[in-house]
Design an enzyme around this catalytic site. Structure first.
Site, short mmCIF file in Angstrom:
data_model
loop_
_atom_site.label_atom_id
_atom_site.label_comp_id
_atom_site.label_asym_id
_atom_site.label_seq_id
_atom_site.Cartn_x
_atom_site.Cartn_y
_atom_site.Cartn_z
N ALA A 1 64.33 67.87 45.29
CA ALA A 1 64.90 68.37 46.55
C ALA A 1 65.46 69.80 46.46
O ALA A 1 65.10 70.65 47.29
CB ALA A 1 65.96 67.38 47.03
N ASP B 1 67.51 62.98 47.31
CA ASP B 1 66.73 63.87 48.18
C ASP B 1 67.43 64.08 49.51
O ASP B 1 67.19 65.06 50.20
CB ASP B 1 65.34 63.30 48.39
CG ASP B 1 64.58 63.31 47.08
OD1 ASP B 1 64.76 62.36 46.28
OD2 ASP B 1 63.87 64.29 46.81
O1 MRU Z 1 59.15 63.28 44.98
P1 MRU Z 1 59.96 64.16 44.08
O2 MRU Z 1 59.52 64.15 42.67
O3 MRU Z 1 60.10 65.54 44.66
O4 MRU Z 1 61.39 63.50 44.15
C1 MRU Z 1 62.49 63.92 43.44
C2 MRU Z 1 63.45 62.81 43.35
O5 MRU Z 1 63.45 61.89 44.12
C3 MRU Z 1 64.41 62.87 42.28
O6 MRU Z 1 64.82 61.59 41.96
C4 MRU Z 1 65.62 63.65 42.47
O7 MRU Z 1 66.71 62.94 42.19
C5 MRU Z 1 65.96 64.26 43.72
S1 MRU Z 1 65.95 65.95 43.42
C6 MRU Z 1 67.24 66.32 42.30
#
Ligand code: MRU
Length: 359
Positions: free
Chosen positions: A55, A244
């Site tokens: 995110a 996210d």
């Molecule tokens: O789909 P992605 O790989 O972009 O998702 C990222 C996540 O969901 C992570 O778990 C994350 O915690 C969020 S961004 C720090």
């Protein structure tokens, strides 16, 4: 964070001063490949196809996407189209729209010829802001890690931390959210070990393992389905994940599989922390169920690295995120401190946002 012993960021302006250099995360951990993005369309594609992901990094990339758009056509119409293109790339991480809005707000009142330079400046600030937020999350989170380590019966044994997906350096501009306290603790000599959920279907756990390895943090990769059993056996002291989007009411949207980890943690009395920078908080939504969850291609489930594993004719669903209700979250770790996952908890840290209304 260091890669091959050298400090590195995940996004930066290239030497030409205007294209945007990213790491192609789809090629990790096999290969560290840099890619240059030269248009808003290329940034949107890199976000959609997950060359850049996580995110906070998506938010930073979106900021530079708007700068590239302003460089090529700074008219109101072109900027509106660019914003819509970026926003549609991935719907769940609120940082994406936040990054777009930050740059638009910084340039809206300027005459078109002045917009590109101001957009690049704001995009660079977003990156610096993210680094500062992650550092602060590291400091606040380390307090929780240290307390958990002090409470252990065997104080010399490493603190056992479990994380899901990748909420480390690669998901941000530097340091990470969930991994920032881990890196800080490791650098300060706190003995710790990280259980890394592999995270089907995109296997972001491999990214976590890769970056922990480069930084020298002891870790072990496990299939996501092993997490509950590790907790039952007393092998996990605490969980930290990223987010996210966290709603004003404290519900946490994060990578699919986070919710089962939270349920298992509750069952086994393991603290479940969420590292949530302010830019990941959606003040316009009260409940997680009010947020659109990205559905990605079923091919990510039926295929592995391009090879079909599922029998012919078997369909698949691929929700990319899930909702962990606030009641399962022990606390949120923000750049402004640690708080309960609730409107009151968040409101005490971000009083300027408590009156934001749903559009
Ligand atoms: O789909 P992605 O790989 O972009 O998702 C990222 C996540 O969901 C992570 O778990 C994350 O915690 C969020 S961004 C720090």
């Amino acid at each position: 964070v260091k890669v091959n012993g050298e400090p590195r960021r995940t996004i930066q302006l290239a030497a030409d001063g205007w294209t945007v250099e990213i790491i192609d995360q789809t090629r990790l951990p096999a290969e560290l490949a840099l890619v240059r993005l030269a248009s808003v369309a290329e940034v949107a594609r890199a976000i959609r196809d997950m060359l850049v992901r996580g995110a906070p990094l998506i938010g930073a990339a979106a900021g530079y996407g708007m700068a590239l758009a302003a460089r090529s056509d700074p008219s109101d119409e072109a900027l509106a189209a660019a914003a819509a293109l970026l926003a549609a790339a991935r719907p769940t991480a609120v940082n994406l729209v936040w990054g777009v809005d930050q740059v638009r707000a910084a340039i809206a009142a300027l005459a078109p010829p002045a917009r590109a330079a101001a957009a690049y400046r704001r995009a660079a600030e977003i990156c610096e802001q993210d680094v500062a937020a992650c550092r602060a999350i590291g400091a606040h989170g380390l307090g929780l890690l240290t307390r958990a380590a002090d409470a252990r019966r065997d104080r010399a044994a490493p603190l056992q931390v479990l994380t899901h997906c990748n909420a480390g350096w690669l998901a941000t501009v530097d340091w990470g959210t969930a991994l920032a306290p881990v890196y800080r603790g490791h650098h300060q000599g706190l003995p710790l070990h990280v259980w890394v959920d592999e995270t089907r279907p995109r296997q972001q756990g491999l990214l976590t393992a890769w970056e922990l390895g480069h930084e020298g943090v002891p870790h072990t990769l496990v299939a996501d389905v092993a997490a509950a059993s590790l907790m039952r056996r007393g092998l996990v002291d605490l969980v930290i994940v990223g987010t996210d989007r966290t709603t004003a009411g404290g519900d946490v949207l994060n990578k699919i599989g986070t919710y089962p980890v939270a349920l298992a943690a509750r069952e086994h009395g393991v603290p479940f922390y969420v590292a949530a920078p302010g830019a990941s908080i959606d003040w316009t939504r009260e409940r997680g169920d009010d947020v659109i969850i990205e559905e990605r291609s079923p091919d990510e489930v039926t295929h592995l690295r391009g090879v079909r594993l599922a029998p012919p004719g078997t369909g698949a669903r691929n929700p990319a995120f899930d909702v962990t209700p606030a009641r399962l979250v022990t606390a949120l770790i923000t750049e402004r401190g640690v708080c309960p996952a609730s409107r009151d908890g968040l409101g005490a840290l971000y009083p300027e946002n408590v009156n934001v209304k749903r559009p």
